[in-house]
Motif scaffolding. Structure first.
Motif, short mmCIF file in Angstrom:
data_model
loop_
_atom_site.label_atom_id
_atom_site.label_comp_id
_atom_site.label_asym_id
_atom_site.label_seq_id
_atom_site.Cartn_x
_atom_site.Cartn_y
_atom_site.Cartn_z
N LEU A 88 40.96 51.20 19.66
CA LEU A 88 40.32 50.45 20.72
C LEU A 88 38.81 50.65 20.69
CD1 LEU A 88 42.75 51.52 23.56
CD2 LEU A 88 42.64 49.26 22.52
N GLY A 89 38.14 49.68 21.24
CA GLY A 89 36.69 49.84 21.32
C GLY A 89 36.14 48.95 22.42
N PRO A 90 34.89 49.16 22.78
CA PRO A 90 34.28 48.35 23.83
C PRO A 90 34.11 46.91 23.34
CG PRO A 90 32.65 49.80 22.80
CD PRO A 90 33.98 50.19 22.27
N ALA A 91 34.07 45.99 24.28
CA ALA A 91 34.08 44.58 23.94
C ALA A 91 32.89 44.19 23.05
CB ALA A 91 34.06 43.75 25.23
N ASN A 92 31.75 44.83 23.25
CA ASN A 92 30.58 44.44 22.44
C ASN A 92 30.61 45.01 21.03
OD1 ASN A 92 30.09 47.04 23.03
ND2 ASN A 92 28.00 46.76 23.81
N ASP A 93 31.53 45.90 20.78
CA ASP A 93 31.83 46.39 19.43
C ASP A 93 30.59 46.78 18.63
OD1 ASP A 93 33.28 47.06 17.22
OD2 ASP A 93 33.53 44.98 16.54
N LYS A 164 32.48 55.60 28.96
CA LYS A 164 31.40 55.92 28.02
C LYS A 164 31.24 54.85 26.96
CE LYS A 164 31.08 60.75 28.75
NZ LYS A 164 29.93 61.56 28.45
N LYS A 165 32.10 53.82 26.99
CA LYS A 165 32.06 52.75 26.00
C LYS A 165 32.16 53.33 24.60
CE LYS A 165 29.84 49.53 28.92
NZ LYS A 165 28.90 48.58 29.31
N GLY A 166 33.27 54.01 24.37
CA GLY A 166 33.47 54.59 23.05
C GLY A 166 34.72 54.01 22.39
N TYR A 167 34.86 54.31 21.11
CA TYR A 167 36.06 53.94 20.37
C TYR A 167 37.06 55.07 20.49
CZ TYR A 167 33.20 50.32 18.19
OH TYR A 167 32.40 49.25 17.98
N LEU A 168 38.34 54.70 20.36
CA LEU A 168 39.34 55.76 20.33
C LEU A 168 40.66 55.23 19.80
CD1 LEU A 168 40.91 56.60 23.77
CD2 LEU A 168 39.89 54.40 23.24
N LEU A 169 41.51 56.17 19.46
CA LEU A 169 42.87 55.84 19.05
C LEU A 169 43.77 56.10 20.24
CD1 LEU A 169 44.58 55.17 16.44
CD2 LEU A 169 45.05 57.62 16.34
N ALA A 170 44.64 55.10 20.54
CA ALA A 170 45.53 55.29 21.68
C ALA A 170 46.89 54.74 21.37
CB ALA A 170 44.96 54.58 22.90
N ASP A 171 47.88 55.19 22.13
CA ASP A 171 49.19 54.58 21.93
C ASP A 171 49.27 53.34 22.80
OD1 ASP A 171 49.66 56.67 24.19
OD2 ASP A 171 51.35 55.25 24.33
N ARG A 172 49.97 52.37 22.31
CA ARG A 172 49.94 51.06 22.95
C ARG A 172 50.49 51.11 24.37
NH1 ARG A 172 49.67 45.83 20.78
NH2 ARG A 172 49.96 46.61 18.67
N GLY A 173 51.53 51.91 24.54
CA GLY A 173 52.17 51.95 25.86
C GLY A 173 51.19 52.39 26.94
N THR A 174 50.53 53.47 26.69
CA THR A 174 49.60 53.97 27.70
C THR A 174 48.47 52.98 27.93
OG1 THR A 174 50.09 56.17 26.86
CG2 THR A 174 48.26 55.99 28.39
N TYR A 175 47.99 52.40 26.83
CA TYR A 175 46.90 51.43 26.97
C TYR A 175 47.34 50.28 27.87
CZ TYR A 175 43.87 47.49 25.86
OH TYR A 175 43.04 46.40 25.96
N LEU A 176 48.53 49.74 27.57
CA LEU A 176 49.01 48.61 28.37
C LEU A 176 49.12 48.99 29.83
CD1 LEU A 176 51.73 47.05 26.04
CD2 LEU A 176 49.49 46.11 26.63
N LYS A 181 46.24 48.17 35.34
CA LYS A 181 45.76 48.56 36.66
C LYS A 181 44.23 48.60 36.70
CE LYS A 181 50.01 50.11 37.59
NZ LYS A 181 50.91 49.78 38.66
N ALA A 182 43.66 49.13 35.64
CA ALA A 182 42.26 49.53 35.76
C ALA A 182 41.28 48.63 35.03
CB ALA A 182 42.09 50.97 35.27
N HIS A 183 41.78 47.71 34.27
CA HIS A 183 40.89 46.82 33.51
C HIS A 183 39.81 47.62 32.82
CE1 HIS A 183 43.14 43.90 35.64
NE2 HIS A 183 42.74 44.41 36.79
N LEU A 184 40.24 48.31 31.82
CA LEU A 184 39.40 49.31 31.18
C LEU A 184 38.15 48.74 30.54
CD1 LEU A 184 42.28 51.31 29.56
CD2 LEU A 184 40.78 52.12 31.38
N GLY A 185 38.22 47.51 30.09
CA GLY A 185 37.07 46.97 29.37
C GLY A 185 37.09 47.39 27.91
#
Ligand SMILES: Nc1ncnc2c1ncn2[C@@H]1O[C@H](COP(=O)(O)OP(=O)(O)OP(=O)(O)O)[C@@H](O)[C@H]1O
Ligand SMILES: Nc1ncnc2c1ncn2[C@@H]1O[C@H](COP(=O)(O)OP(=O)(O)OP(=O)(O)O)[C@@H](O)[C@H]1O
Ligand SMILES: [Mg+2]
Ligand SMILES: [Mg+2]
Lengths: 260, 232, 366, 366, 232
Positions: A88-93, A164-176, A181-185
């Motif tokens: 995942l990463g921030p929208a402006n990449d 912090k608008k950073g990149y990261l590795l996440a599991d899909r379930g938690t991300y979804l 709820k929080a519209h992480l951006g």
């Protein structure tokens, strides 16, 4: 009573997704066991297994699991299911990785751009996977300014990354779950690569090493997890809420068949 | 039990080798919790004394609210403070989330009711006329508060330690608003939780031993200062 | 007395506690240099009145003026409290050393370290506390604690001082020494003072005015002689006892043999007072001997005055005679003597009392 | 007095505080029914002694026996404390109602609710506290608090009672009434008592024995007459003052005109005492008139005794004469009188004093 | 901010609908923390009073240790208690790990120093001779302690609330020794943490609102009882 209690050490993701809330009552009803689900980091779960403080593990850290088996702490490791990791990463990449072929490529770009990367750094399955990806990209992030470790669970790390608008590795379930709820951006940059699969195994703790372990219960639970009915439930879990299932049943498959 | 022993050994090692990272974490803990305690003291002591000395309708309820505040779960405080500090939250423009400052804020919120509650109790237990005697000696309001605090210093010390102990040992809020970022917002407790999660029980114990040593040192210094002022 | 002369003025004070009016004082004032004693039974409101004068009691109504200026803000009260000192009924020492306790008022006034040190030293000395300066105030005996609380009050060198039973718990010699010492300080510095006391001789000895309180009200006030000799009602009469108090002036002192002029007559007594000193002469009724003829024998009763019995009343086991010898004089006699001497109202008598029976109390011009 | 007669025995007591010995008493005892007064300057160790008698002070050495039984366990001390009561120097009331305070000793002894209620009511009544039974003890005036602490002690109906300046802060009428009331209770119940006081007349009035303390030691003890008339040293002499105290027995009482037999002579006085009562007669030196010839005039000075001057000494502004009239008598005279009357040691004189000048104090057989 | 509002709405809903699960969780919280507070009271008040009243060498250090105990991180307590209760640990035969009893034990360990520290402070602040007066009235040791506690009830109340508040709001120990087992050892705080992890912030807030309501109710009842005993 001694044999009625069963301690299941598992990762937070299975608990947080709510899957176990569905499965455990069914298992308890079927077998009469009382399951104490202890959801902790994979590292801690494994440690509990090593010390004989858990009867059965449901974890997703294949390399560590292999070592665990090799050291004789566990028996009957069985593939249960998988879901996948996403980058995942921030929208402006800022590192321009959107659409990169592999996660390794993306990581190289991030490193080059000195773009902020957030690592869980908690010896969890996700962390282990991330380490593998960095290795594949031949980058040693330790001590780099752009590489920050939270030492936190998935949800918290997602929150930090969002802020912090950073990149990261996440599991899909938690991300979804969180994004709903929080519209992480945060947006999905890389996905679908076989390397990004997140595979769950069930392992019985070796009763030979720890005589107090409830092996009968562990066996029953392992069998329950790979049973047809359970696998069916897994395949539909989360469909209604997120539009797609959170886990894919893999009982009986060989790990290789998943492209690992 | 071996684990505990290993933990102590590890703690001794870490301390002996002056491990840079551990040292940084410990100092940050001390700084953050020390500041939070200081702020909670400023707020809690003054308002607490005021509440204890004046009588007004609704005082009983206010005291109950303050006492309830002692039970503010750090997680909840963390959550609320997070929501406030979120980038899209009301205070988002300050960009404080996941900074040490955020931890100080959250911990101040946690410690203040503890200090305030103990202050109210301790002040109400002083002889009723003591306040009059101090005023009669020509004390201003501020001096009055100060003298009363000095008189009630024994229970107040306990209150301050409860506050400091509460925040330096709390983890929920620190994680939520601090984020446990290595080398930046990682404090002793969040590190302990992380090590526990990693299954490094010995390291977790080592960190907590260091935490307790810190607590003890702070406490002993405070006790010492207080006892020095006071004749035997 | 005009308004301007008053140092402290209290008006329309009413204090209610627990639904009861515990103090109701239409007006009360204290003049420059004046020493007033407040007497009255337990619960009369004496302590409450003192506290009210410094604004330390929540009151229903009431205003205080100091040197004619109405106190009407927190700052005014603070200013007033810094010019005054109060010794509360309990010593209420702070939990630190004796030195710190005595220094506390000075510290609150922001005095310099050096000055505090010398001032405290002075007052520790004066109250005989120097040797225990570094002791914890929590570990003093009752009387020692009392002395510390007095030293603390005097150390601020106030313009007015309020004492609430300051001498309770003091042994008689200390009490004696302290009252004298304090009296001197008060006179020397021209301090005004209000003393709450249950000891009438103390009240007489020290004050220019006595205020008698009961049930939250002032029932009588005036110069000691007036209150003692002319109680306004039964309550005061019973409360103050019945010593004769005569105003006079010392006219000669030869080797401590003193002659005091009272209402044109001369009284012999003993003491240190110098001619010109204004004094009270106090004579206990039981010390006055009544004779019907002039006693011929040379006795040591040096004071002998012709007079007549003005009034007779019963007083427990004996009779109380109010004699008029040009000045009023009260005497107790047994019923038997009364009969033997054939006494009755209007009868001419000779009243005698010894020079040593007269207690002299210095007084300042009111 | 044999060992068995003693109610309370203290042996070899030493108490150190802050490195100083504040109490050093080789032995002290209290007999059944005895009333002892403890007097001495501030810091003499009086309060510490009282507390030590109930094992409430850490001591270096010392043992206490009650009715001949050595107290040597916690249970023994508890038992002793439950048979006794102590009124400390400060009232130290509990933060609850007046009723609860008075009930506290009874509750600690596990008495039944109903009994507590009636007992507390009795003692509230006795100390004139009934109307404030439900008031918070924190809101009492100084004297009211004092009374509550007395009621609390008496409510347990102890065998021995210890008072530490119990009458400080009481107004004179209350003080008077209470001392009389307490005296009655103590006599009626046969309670033994130790009273710490700074008021010598109180000590005289109430006690069979006076103990004078100074700097942690007992410097003199004995019947009041012995201590008052024969102080063992300068310190005691200065401390106790110099009233003449004579032991006697009432031989007749006609209409409160009393005759007391003292050393074979008769003294006229007034009072309620019935024939057969053992009393002290106290006469202030300033009330004794000295004449060189027999005074012929009929005066109200009903007591007249021939005697001689045994000793002359200076006493401030006047002279102190020790007279021997078959019993000792002290008189003060001015230097002028002394010269006029040509007094000298050995000179025959007549001493006279009024019947109303004699203060009678009841005493029990020692 | 919306999230907070949603949380409150949710809390109201949950309370209104008497959600069985939430109710069970709340009651368990109350029971567990109430018991822990009770035990800590028994231990803390009695030992605290004893320490305050007696003097012995090393007292200052002991007091410092107790005060330090206020800073015992719940996670650490959880870890230690876990290690003790591990199947293969010294107390493993009791089979207490992951039971409510284990949480009570851990929380007792957390609350005891708080109660004890505040007790020591409050007792030392009472007039020195009060103890003598009570003994002179014929009190046994136990009665003495009881009367002193009654006299110091205002600061002690604050101490008790700090203890209760500390344990009912702590999460580290409850998770470690209780395991957050649904329907068995899940208490309000562990549920809150779980819901936060699941991203159900509204639910998390709702749970904490319920927690605070509980705290407030307990507190108000205590204050009320205490004030009723005491005349105005
Ligand atoms: N809350 C209250 N409710 C009712 N009465 C009260 C309250 N507070 C004080 N009082 C009463 O006010 C009266 C005045 O008290 P104060 O202390 O002024 O008396 P005092 O003249 O100084 O008596 P003492 O000689 O005993 O010191 C007392 O009778 C006291 O009981
Ligand atoms: N810790 C201490 N260090 C030194 N001296 C002490 C200490 N504690 C008490 N004392 C002294 O012990 C002496 C005896 O005190 P105690 O209270 O028995 O005197 P007291 O005779 O009752 O006096 P008072 O008439 O003033 O009540 C006092 O001089 C007191 O200062
Ligand atoms: Mg008073
Ligand atoms: Mg004393």
């Amino acid at each position: 009573a001694e044999h009625k209690n069963l301690i299941l050490a598992t990762t937070t993701s299975t608990q947080d997704s709510g899957l176990l809330d569905v499965l455990i009552p069914i298992f308890e009803k079927q077998t009469g066991y009382f399951v104490k689900t202890i959801s902790v980091g994979s590292g801690q779960a494994m440690k509990m297994g090593e010390k004989g403080e858990a009867d059965v593990l449901l974890v997703h850290s294949p390399d560590a699991e292999k070592k665990f088996m090799a050291d004789g702490f566990g028996v009957n490791r069985k593939l249960v299911m998988h879901n996948d990791f996403i980058l995942l990463g921030p929208a402006n990449d800022p590192a321009k990785i959107r659409g990169a072929k592999t996660a390794a490529d993306a990581i190289k770009s991030i490193a080059k751009a000195n773009a902020l990367w957030l690592s869980r750094g908690d010896n969890s399955g996700t962390h282990a996977k991330e380490k593998g990806l960095f290795k594949a990209a031949a980058i040693n992030p330790e001590g780099q300014k752009w590489f920050q470790q939270t030492g936190l669970g998935m949800g918290e790390t997602l929150n930090v990354a969002a802020e912090k608008k950073g990149y990261l590795l996440a599991d899909r379930g938690t991300y979804l779950a969180l994004n709903k709820k929080a519209h992480l951006g945060l947006e999905i940059m890389v996905q679908g690569e076989p390397k990004l699969l997140n595979v769950y195994h069930v392992i019985e703790v070796n009763p030979a090493k720890w005589p107090k372990v409830n092996n009968a219960g562990a066996k029953a639970f392992a069998d329950f997890m790979v049973s047809k009915k359970t696998q069916e439930i897994i395949s539909t879990f989360g469909k209604k809420e997120f539009g797609s299932p959170l886990f894919f049943p893999d009982a009986g498959k060989k790990p290789e068949s998943l492209g690992l | 039990m071996d684990v505990i022993l290993e933990g102590f050994t590890k703690a001794a090692q870490l301390l002996a080798s002056l491990d840079r990272e551990v040292l940084g974490i410990a100092l940050l803990s001390l700084k953050v919790s020390g500041l939070a305690t200081l702020f909670s003291l400023l707020i809690g002591l003054s308002i607490g004394t005021l509440v204890a000395l004046t009588s007004f309708p609704g005082k009983k309820i206010l005291v109950s609210v303050v006492n309830t505040g002692m039970g503010l779960p750090p997680v909840v405080v963390g959550l609320f403070v997070s929501i406030m500090l979120w980038r899209n939250g009301p205070l988002g423009y300050l960009e404080l989330l996941y900074t040490p400052t955020a931890i100080v804020i959250a911990q101040t919120v946690i410690a203040t009711p503890i200090v305030m509650g103990v202050t109210i109790g301790a002040m109400q237990n002083l002889p009723a006329n003591l306040r009059l005697q101090i005023l009669a000696l020509g004390a201003t309001r501020v001096q009055l508060v100060w003298m009363l605090i000095k008189e009630a210093r024994l229970p107040l010390m306990a209150g301050v330690m409860a506050g400091f102990g509460g925040v330096i040992s709390e983890v929920g809020a620190s994680i939520m608003v601090g984020g446990n970022v290595r080398g930046y917002t990682r404090v002793l407790t969040t590190a302990t939780v992380m090590e526990t999660g990693r299954g490094n029980f010995d390291m977790a114990i080592a960190l907590s031993v260091i935490l307790l040593l810190f607590c003890f040192a702070v406490n002993y210094i405070l006790t010492y200062i207080q006892q020095r002022e006071r004749p035997r | 007395m005009t308004q301007q002369q008053n140092l402290l003025d209290l008006k329309e004070l009413r204090v209610d506690r627990g639904g009861v009016t515990v103090l109701d004082i239409p007006s009360f004032s204290l003049s420059e240099n004046e020493f007033v004693s407040l007497i009255g039974p337990n619960g009369a409101g004496k302590s409450t009145l003192l506290l009210s004068l410094l604004g330390l009691m929540k009151r229903q109504t009431g205003s205080v003026s100091y040197r004619g200026r109405l106190i009407d803000s927190q700052a005014d009260w603070l200013d007033l409290r810094r010019r005054t000192a109060m010794v509360l009924q309990e010593p209420l020492l702070f939990d630190s050393t004796v030195f710190d306790n005595v220094a506390s008022g000075l510290k609150l006034r922001g005095l310099g370290r050096a000055e505090i040190k010398t001032r405290v030293a002075t007052y520790l000395e004066r109250f005989n506390l120097t040797h225990m300066a570094q002791r914890s105030a929590r570990k003093l005996s009752g009387g020692e604690a009392r002395r510390v609380s007095l030293a603390r009050a005097f150390a601020v060198e106030p313009e007015v001082i309020f004492f609430d039973e300051p001498f309770a718990n003091l042994d008689p010699p200390t009490r004696q020494a302290l009252t004298e010492d304090m009296d001197r300080i008060i006179r020397d510095r021209g301090i005004a003072a209000i003393l709450v006391t249950h000891d009438q001789s103390e009240a007489l000895r020290m004050s220019q005015r006595i205020v008698v309180m009961n049930s939250g009200r002032i029932v009588q006030q005036g110069i000691p002689a007036a209150v003692m000799n002319h109680p306004v009602n039964e309550f005061v009469a019973n409360f103050v006892g019945m010593e004769t108090v005569l105003e006079g002036e010392v006219v000669s002192n030869r080797d401590q043999q003193i002659v005091v002029q009272v209402a044109g007559r001369e009284l012999d007594t003993v003491g240190d007072e110098q001619p010109g000193t204004q004094v009270y002469c106090c004579i206990r009724p039981e010390n006055v001997t009544v004779s019907v003829s002039h006693p011929d024998a040379r006795t040591s009763a040096r004071n002998l005055y012709p007079g007549r019995v003005a009034e007779v009343s019963s007083m427990g086991p004996f009779l109380k005679l109010l004699l008029d010898c040009g000045f009023p004089l009260t005497a107790y006699v047994t019923r038997e003597s009364f009969a033997n001497l054939e006494l009755s109202e209007g009868k001419e008598i000779h009243a005698s009392f010894k020079a040593t029976s007269v207690h002299l109390i210095r007084r300042r011009a009111a």
